[in-house]
Design an enzyme around this catalytic site. Structure first.
Site, mmCIF file in Angstrom:
data_model
loop_
_atom_site.group_PDB
_atom_site.id
_atom_site.type_symbol
_atom_site.label_atom_id
_atom_site.label_comp_id
_atom_site.label_asym_id
_atom_site.label_seq_id
_atom_site.Cartn_x
_atom_site.Cartn_y
_atom_site.Cartn_z
ATOM 1 N N ASP A 299 0.853 -1.170 0.000
ATOM 2 C CA ASP A 299 0.000 0.000 0.000
ATOM 3 C C ASP A 299 0.902 1.236 0.000
ATOM 4 O OD1 ASP A 299 -2.240 1.638 0.078
ATOM 5 O OD2 ASP A 299 -3.245 0.426 1.596
ATOM 6 N N TRP A 300 0.303 2.405 -0.092
ATOM 7 C CA TRP A 300 1.041 3.659 -0.246
ATOM 8 C C TRP A 300 2.079 3.822 0.876
ATOM 9 C CZ3 TRP A 300 0.063 7.597 -3.980
ATOM 10 C CH2 TRP A 300 0.759 8.782 -3.781
#
Length: 757
Positions: A299-300
């Site tokens: 994820d980011w």
């Protein structure tokens, strides 16, 4: 199972629906991209891999953002372009537009040494140009066809604009309504979530990627993200192996069995180990036990955040831990790209693991046909919602609404009504799209307003409007005007709820009641003594205060999407009879949280006549509205359920035998409508305490007034067994007594007994 009449949304957009059962047992899955798709690219991948330098390999494991205002540290356009030219970039996220993607793709294909195409990803969560209801609302339809249609429409629109990959579906089961991301999932039940996860994967991916109308899907967030403590986003999750496997993992297994291309790691820790560095979940379970051959994306900045977790010392350590745990592509942060050569030289990561990760990424690019045709036809790009897409979104919106109360049959409204008042902060608002909408679509194609749609639906009625209060403000000066228009009208519709910004990522709320002074507006309208309806919009369950007693009718509309106003008008005026059910329990107050139907029993379950049982002194033990609840404009009667047998051998069930449970259903009212028949299972005594009920079947049926049908479900080993605390994964089907409950909500009273010997 009898052939039941159902509205098929996909037919409206020319997409073929492929039927298929959801497999929730956690055994070996089919290959997502090679064997499972009927074509293998392994030879081409091996040949390309043999010609790549280490820098080019590490580049394939890097994803950079094109531009995204919602997150800090976004990469610049020049950084992305330079990396593409150098062949040191595998993917770009938050980019779309046929012309834009083609221009960037040309840098990678025509100017880099090996010409490896880029993979373009975007958060296409519940729509691209055409926004469907939020995923939680779609789950309320109890019809997986709704979410399959959303995915198919979204894929067609997004792929024509150069997008190859969506970071969806989200399948985080949660018992936490304070958590903003509950809006992105399917609620509190793993079986319901699994059915919707599989349907959405099939809608995005279709039967393959060749037609260029499909997207590669991404199952997120792996895993247990919905268990965040206190409902605070990104927070800790402490979970046993049995709960991990029985509650959080089944939807991911269903997505894998549906052929999902990729998986995204979650932000949370899992019993002390961050998901991005969790070898048990990413490798032992996902890649080895389930034989997943797609790739795992972070994820980011999830890899970078291993440092903040206190799990990694620095960026190099974070890269080592994430890659070795099973992360294949790093989103936004660049720890693996920066430190990969040094880590390989030191022997803390291996060439074999790098090659494995690169192979997984290249495999998807071949499956998408990017090596054969990396560009999109700019003249064929879809630039707006089509009439068919709007019709599908409108049908999905109305199909997802839940009627919570309807005393005195206030609803449906008559189109012949002389005068109608609309009041409330969302009556004349376009803030009905919900969380995670592509910003350009919100700007260009705002939601149809309720006021406009009601005026269109009842052209002969005098329709007046007063805002009353702001969504979050404390200024009550406008309530007097709202009361005046309510007094002057035959009936009033009060549209209240949450703004879209109050749900979604990083949008946890400690107080989930109506924001601002909206409750005062409802009380003031109730004080007029005139008939009125409350319409609730929002992205989560809300605590409904004392105003519930004074409101004759309450309709839960969620955030319905692009066609919000039209979908709501369809239900208000009876063009559509509401048939949705709650995919999540509604608590009475936040003090009850967590409250969910599938809880485990205690040694002292609630007893109203015994003080020393599990309860609160100041609240009933039940939710305000239970999971599976929802009313209709008509009435239904379920007959006595029957089972094909009263006992069955465990050995036979393990070999594939099933027990059929059937129940007759009749529409006893005066109009056509939908009912959702639900089947729940309870293992009376087990070696690990089981939930008091588990949903194991549901079917939404449409019946004319007076018509009847029979709904049947089949129960097998997967429905009656459970996973133990063994880390290596052990599924048990134990002998004993099982209670089977059939009804129209999780409070179903009709009970059968099944003996497993």
């Amino acid at each position: 199972m009898p052939e039941l009449r159902r509205r098929t949304l996909l037919s409206a957009i020319g997409v073929t629906a492929t039927a298929g059962a959801v497999v929730t047992s956690q055994s070996s899955t089919a290959s997502a991209l090679s064997g499972g798709r009927g074509a293998s690219y392994e030879g081409k991948v091996r040949d390309l891999l043999s010609r790549m330098t280490l820098e080019e390999k590490l580049g394939q494991l890097q994803q950079l953002p094109w531009s995204w205002d919602l997150n800090p540290g976004s990469g610049s356009t020049k950084e992305v372009e330079d990396a593409a030219r150098a062949g040191r970039l595998g993917s770009v996220l938050s980019i779309f537009g046929a012309k834009t993607t083609n221009a960037l793709q040309r840098l990678a294909v025509e100017e880099s040494r090996l010409g490896i195409p880029l993979l373009f990803g975007l958060d296409v969560i519940h729509g691209f140009w055409t926004n469907f209801p939020i995923p939680l609302a779609q789950a309320a339809s109890f019809d997986p066809e709704v979410t399959r249609t959303d995915a198919a429409v979204s894929a067609k629109e997004a792929r024509s604009n150069g997008v190859h990959w969506t970071f969806s579906p989200m399948m985080d089961v949660t018992h936490e309504p304070r958590w903003g991301r509950i809006a992105e999932g399917s609620g509190e039940d793993p079986y319901l979530t699994a059915r919707f996860a599989a349907a959405k994967v099939k809608g995005y991916q279709g039967s393959g990627y060749g037609a260029k109308e499909t997207l590669a899907a991404c199952a997120k967030h792996f895993v247990a993200y919905g268990g965040a403590e206190g409902g605070r986003d990104y927070n800790t999750v402490d979970v046993s192996e049995s709960r991990l496997r029985n509650l959080y993992l089944p939807p991911f297994k269903a997505a894998l069995d549906a052929g999902v291309a990729t998986v995204m790691a979650s932000f949370n820790t899992i019993s002390g180990v961050p998901a991005h560095g969790n070898a048990h979940t990413l490798t032992d379970v996902l890649k080895k036990e389930w034989d997943f051959d797609g790739f795992v994306v972070s994820d980011w900045t999830g890899v970078q955040e291993l440092i903040a977790h206190g799990f990694a010392e620095d960026g190099a350590d974070a890269a080592r831990l994430a890659l070795n745990a099973g992360v294949d592509m790093e989103m936004t942060s660049t720890n693996l790209l920066t430190n990969g050569k040094q880590l390989l030289r030191s022997g803390t990561i291996t060439q074999r693991r790098i090659d494995d990760a690169v192979t997984r990424v290249l495999r998807l690019k071949y499956a998408l046909g990017l090596f054969d045709d990396p560009y999109v036809d700019e003249s064929a790009a879809i630039t707006e919602p089509s009439p068919d897409a709007r019709r599908a979104a409108r049908a999905a919106g109305s199909r997802s609404m839940v009627l919570l109360k309807n005393d005195g049959d206030v609803l449906p409204l008559k189109k012949s009504v002389n005068s109608l008042a609309l009041v409330g902060p969302f009556a004349d608002s376009a803030d009905l799209l919900g969380t995670w909408v592509v910003p350009a679509s919100a700007e260009r194609f705002p939601a149809v307003k309720v006021l406009d749609a009601v005026r269109e639906a009842a052209p002969d009625a005098k329709v007046t409007y007063a805002r009353g209060v702001d969504p979050e403000g404390k200024d009550t000066g406008g309530i007097a005007e709202a009361v005046a228009v309510a007094k002057a009208a035959d009936v009033t519709v009060v549209v209240v709820g949450e703004p879209a910004a109050m749900s979604g990522e990083a949008s946890a709320r400690s107080d989930i009641s109506l924001p601002g002074d909206q409750e005062k507006l409802i009380a003031a309208v109730a004080g007029t003594g005139k008939p009125f309806v409350v319409v609730l919009v929002g992205g989560r369950p809300l605590t409904i205060g004392d105003w519930l007693d004074s409101a004759p009718a309450v309709l839960l509309a969620w955030h319905p999407g692009t066609e919000a106003g039209h979908a709501l008008a369809d239900v208000l005026f009876g063009e559509v009879n509401p048939g949705g059910k709650l995919p999540v329990s509604f608590p009475r107050t936040v003090g009850q949280i967590p409250i969910h139907y599938n809880h485990e029993s205690t040694g002292r379950p609630f007893d109203a006549n015994n003080k020393f049982t599990s309860k609160y002194l100041d609240l009933p033990p039940t939710p305000q509205f239970p999971f599976g609840f929802g009313l209709s404009y008509t009435t239904f009667e379920l007959g006595t359920p029957t089972a094909s047998r009263g006992s069955v051998r465990a050995r036979a069930l393990r070999s594939g035998d099933t027990v059929e449970v059937s129940v007759p259903v009749r529409n006893t009212g005066s109009r056509k409508g939908d009912e959702v028949v639900q089947l729940y299972v309870h293992d009376v005594a087990a070696s690990i305490t089981q939930p008091v009920r588990r949903l194991r079947g549901f079917e939404r049926v449409t019946l004319d007034a007076g018509a009847s049908t029979t709904v049947s479900f089949r129960l097998g080993a997967d429905d009656l067994g459970f996973w133990t605390n063994d880390p290596s994964g052990r599924f048990l089907l134990e002998e004993g007594t099982f209670e089977l409950f059939v009804g129209t909500a999780s409070t179903a009273g009709a009970r059968l007994t099944l003996k497993v010997t």
